[in-house]
Write a protein that holds these residues in place. Structure first.
Motif, PDB file in Angstrom:
ATOM      1  N   LEU A 158      30.717  69.015  98.498  1.00  0.00           N
ATOM      2  CA  LEU A 158      29.287  69.042  98.832  1.00  0.00           C
ATOM      3  C   LEU A 158      28.850  70.438  99.244  1.00  0.00           C
ATOM      4  N   GLU A 159      29.678  71.117 100.031  1.00  0.00           N
ATOM      5  CA  GLU A 159      29.332  72.462 100.499  1.00  0.00           C
ATOM      6  C   GLU A 159      29.259  73.446  99.332  1.00  0.00           C
ATOM      7  N   ILE A 160      30.141  73.280  98.353  1.00  0.00           N
ATOM      8  CA  ILE A 160      30.101  74.147  97.165  1.00  0.00           C
ATOM      9  C   ILE A 160      28.783  73.963  96.421  1.00  0.00           C
ATOM     10  N   CYS A 161      28.426  72.715  96.174  1.00  0.00           N
ATOM     11  CA  CYS A 161      27.166  72.421  95.475  1.00  0.00           C
ATOM     12  C   CYS A 161      25.962  72.871  96.297  1.00  0.00           C
ATOM     13  N   TYR A 162      26.041  72.677  97.610  1.00  0.00           N
ATOM     14  CA  TYR A 162      24.957  73.058  98.523  1.00  0.00           C
ATOM     15  C   TYR A 162      24.715  74.567  98.460  1.00  0.00           C
ATOM     16  N   SER A 163      25.801  75.331  98.520  1.00  0.00           N
ATOM     17  CA  SER A 163      25.677  76.795  98.454  1.00  0.00           C
ATOM     18  C   SER A 163      25.112  77.239  97.114  1.00  0.00           C
ATOM     19  N   CYS A 164      25.571  76.611  96.038  1.00  0.00           N
ATOM     20  CA  CYS A 164      25.097  76.993  94.696  1.00  0.00           C
ATOM     21  C   CYS A 164      23.635  76.606  94.471  1.00  0.00           C
ATOM     22  N   THR A 165      23.140  75.641  95.225  1.00  0.00           N
ATOM     23  CA  THR A 165      21.735  75.244  95.112  1.00  0.00           C
ATOM     24  C   THR A 165      20.806  76.283  95.726  1.00  0.00           C
ATOM     25  N   ILE A 166      21.239  76.907  96.816  1.00  0.00           N
ATOM     26  CA  ILE A 166      20.383  77.813  97.577  1.00  0.00           C
ATOM     27  C   ILE A 166      20.667  79.284  97.283  1.00  0.00           C
ATOM     28  N   ALA A 167      21.947  79.668  97.295  1.00  0.00           N
ATOM     29  CA  ALA A 167      22.311  81.087  97.356  1.00  0.00           C
ATOM     30  C   ALA A 167      21.880  81.931  96.149  1.00  0.00           C
TER      31      ALA A 167
ATOM     32  N   LEU B  36      30.258  84.104  98.721  1.00  0.00           N
ATOM     33  CA  LEU B  36      31.581  84.159  98.075  1.00  0.00           C
ATOM     34  C   LEU B  36      32.649  83.547  98.976  1.00  0.00           C
ATOM     35  N   PHE B  37      32.574  83.813 100.277  1.00  0.00           N
ATOM     36  CA  PHE B  37      33.522  83.215 101.217  1.00  0.00           C
ATOM     37  C   PHE B  37      33.371  81.693 101.243  1.00  0.00           C
ATOM     38  N   SER B  38      32.134  81.234 101.219  1.00  0.00           N
ATOM     39  CA  SER B  38      31.884  79.789 101.223  1.00  0.00           C
ATOM     40  C   SER B  38      32.482  79.117  99.999  1.00  0.00           C
ATOM     41  N   ILE B  39      32.209  79.684  98.829  1.00  0.00           N
ATOM     42  CA  ILE B  39      32.719  79.094  97.589  1.00  0.00           C
ATOM     43  C   ILE B  39      34.244  79.127  97.559  1.00  0.00           C
ATOM     44  N   SER B  40      34.835  80.288  97.863  1.00  0.00           N
ATOM     45  CA  SER B  40      36.296  80.420  97.791  1.00  0.00           C
ATOM     46  C   SER B  40      36.976  79.551  98.852  1.00  0.00           C
ATOM     47  N   GLY B  41      36.420  79.503 100.070  1.00  0.00           N
ATOM     48  CA  GLY B  41      37.031  78.704 101.132  1.00  0.00           C
ATOM     49  C   GLY B  41      37.003  77.212 100.832  1.00  0.00           C
ATOM     50  N   ASN B  42      35.868  76.729 100.367  1.00  0.00           N
ATOM     51  CA  ASN B  42      35.764  75.293 100.077  1.00  0.00           C
ATOM     52  C   ASN B  42      36.545  74.899  98.829  1.00  0.00           C
ATOM     53  N   ILE B  43      36.600  75.786  97.836  1.00  0.00           N
ATOM     54  CA  ILE B  43      37.439  75.506  96.663  1.00  0.00           C
ATOM     55  C   ILE B  43      38.907  75.453  97.074  1.00  0.00           C
ATOM     56  N   SER B  44      39.312  76.351  97.999  1.00  0.00           N
ATOM     57  CA  SER B  44      40.700  76.348  98.475  1.00  0.00           C
ATOM     58  C   SER B  44      41.050  75.022  99.139  1.00  0.00           C
ATOM     59  N   ILE B  45      40.141  74.505  99.968  1.00  0.00           N
ATOM     60  CA  ILE B  45      40.388  73.210 100.618  1.00  0.00           C
ATOM     61  C   ILE B  45      40.448  72.096  99.577  1.00  0.00           C
ATOM     62  N   LEU B  46      39.532  72.126  98.631  1.00  0.00           N
ATOM     63  CA  LEU B  46      39.477  71.096  97.590  1.00  0.00           C
ATOM     64  C   LEU B  46      40.772  71.060  96.789  1.00  0.00           C
TER      65      LEU B  46
ATOM     66  N   TYR C 236      41.631  63.471 104.723  1.00  0.00           N
ATOM     67  CA  TYR C 236      41.541  64.631 103.832  1.00  0.00           C
ATOM     68  C   TYR C 236      40.753  64.309 102.567  1.00  0.00           C
ATOM     69  N   PHE C 237      40.720  63.044 102.185  1.00  0.00           N
ATOM     70  CA  PHE C 237      39.851  62.643 101.075  1.00  0.00           C
ATOM     71  C   PHE C 237      38.392  62.931 101.412  1.00  0.00           C
ATOM     72  N   PHE C 238      37.986  62.565 102.620  1.00  0.00           N
ATOM     73  CA  PHE C 238      36.609  62.828 103.045  1.00  0.00           C
ATOM     74  C   PHE C 238      36.376  64.324 103.237  1.00  0.00           C
ATOM     75  N   LEU C 239      37.388  65.035 103.723  1.00  0.00           N
ATOM     76  CA  LEU C 239      37.260  66.486 103.884  1.00  0.00           C
ATOM     77  C   LEU C 239      37.073  67.172 102.530  1.00  0.00           C
ATOM     78  N   ALA C 240      37.796  66.697 101.510  1.00  0.00           N
ATOM     79  CA  ALA C 240      37.639  67.251 100.163  1.00  0.00           C
ATOM     80  C   ALA C 240      36.239  66.970  99.620  1.00  0.00           C
ATOM     81  N   ASN C 241      35.732  65.772  99.901  1.00  0.00           N
ATOM     82  CA  ASN C 241      34.357  65.447  99.505  1.00  0.00           C
ATOM     83  C   ASN C 241      33.350  66.358 100.205  1.00  0.00           C
TER      84      ASN C 241
END
Length: 315
Positions: free
Chosen positions: A69-78, A36-46, A60-65
């Motif tokens: 990726l981290e959101i999708c990565y977490s949703c693939t595994i978690a 949940l922290f991963s999803i919320s933190g990366n969505i906040s940055i996005l 920041y364009f690359f940081l948003a990308n």
């Protein structure tokens, strides 16, 4: 080998972290909180990068990308991991399902590593060639670099996944990890996997060793350029924009190298369980924390976004 894959659909079970119900609940809660922290933190940055025009820069364009990726990565595994931790006996994944998870795991992980190289190149141009930065890092080039990272990740993931799942699997077995990792699934095949191991090594060198060497080279030039800056404030600002990226690089490449570039004889199930937890659960949590704490512009933008979001509720 002729009997392989002839008993119908093959299912894999994941290796449980513990057979004690109390420990399973604790692990489930820890993983759920990190997810949940991963999803919320990366969505906040996005969203912060999207909303604030001051952050519409290549860095920041690359940081948003990276956050996407981290959101999708977490949703693939978690999600499947959480289900298997809570109910390991009843959680199984079919052979095609395992292939899909492996494909996205390799795709997102490879793209992540290549994107970190792209971000290092962005910092190299910004610090070593500041007067030509806007000319070199055009939005067209930024889009091409981001898309190129994804295309390379797709090509490597497709090649590796198709190659692994052409292997015969004799019967349903237990994967030694909590997700369909390439090495763990390969060990369940009832066939010679030397060609597949060599292919995995080539892919690992492509997405780990080569980018890490190029990142190291870029930082040699970056540090040399920073040391030439006369003002202490200028040096501190330059170092601060690079330190967060360098921390993420060490986490990402360090964990990946421990698993995929270590000799097969040095593999241990204990390390095989612990290290993937770091790069599948802990690193996606740390990335937004590292960037938000070490980057003053992003930190201020996040604060403004939080105030804007919470202020209407105070009236």
């Amino acid at each position: 080998m002729e009997d392989a894959n002839q008993t119908g659909m093959i299912y894999f079970h994941f290796c449980p972290f513990s057979k004690l119900p109390e420990v399973q609940i604790l692990i489930f809660l820890a993983f759920l909180i990190m997810y949940l922290f991963s999803i919320s933190g990366n969505i906040s940055i996005l969203l912060t990068v999207r909303i604030h025009h001051s952050l519409h820069t290549p860095m920041y364009f690359f940081l948003a990308n990276l956050a996407a990726l981290e959101i999708c990565y977490s949703c693939t595994i978690a999600p499947l991991t959480l289900a298997s931790v809570l109910s390991p006996e009843r959680t199984a994944i079919s052979l095609p399902g395992c292939g899909v998870q492996m494909f996205f795991f390799v795709l997102l992980g490879s793209t992540d590593c290549v994107l970190l190289l792209v971000m290092a190149y962005d910092r190299f141009v910004a610090i070593c060639h500041p007067l030509r930065y806007t000319l070199i890092m055009s939005w067209r080039l930024c889009a091409q670099l981001a898309l190129g990272s994804l295309v390379l990740g797709f090509a490597l993931a497709m090649q590796l996944t198709v190659l692994i799942f052409q292997l015969p699997f004799c019967r349903s077995k237990e994967i030694s990890l909590f997700y369909c990792d390439v090495l763990a699934v390969m060990r369940l095949a009832c066939a010679d996997t030397r060609v597949h191991e060599a292919t995995l090594f080539v892919v690992s060198v492509t997405v780990l060793t080569v980018p890490l060497l190029l990142i190291t080279l870029s930082y040699v030039f970056i540090v040399a350029a920073i040391l030439k800056i006369s003002s202490a404030e200028g040096r501190h600002k330059a170092f601060s924009t690079c330190s967060s990226h360098l921390t993420v690089v060490l986490l990402q490449y360090g964990c990946g190298s421990l698993i995929y570039l270590s000799p097969r004889s040095s593999y241990s199930p204990e390390r095989g369980q612990v290290v993937p937890v770091v790069y599948t659960f802990i690193t996606p949590v740390f990335n937004p924390l590292i960037y938000s704490m070490r980057n003053r512009e992003l930190k201020e933008a996040l604060k403004r976004s939080m105030v804007r979001f919470l202020l209407p509720q105070t009236h």
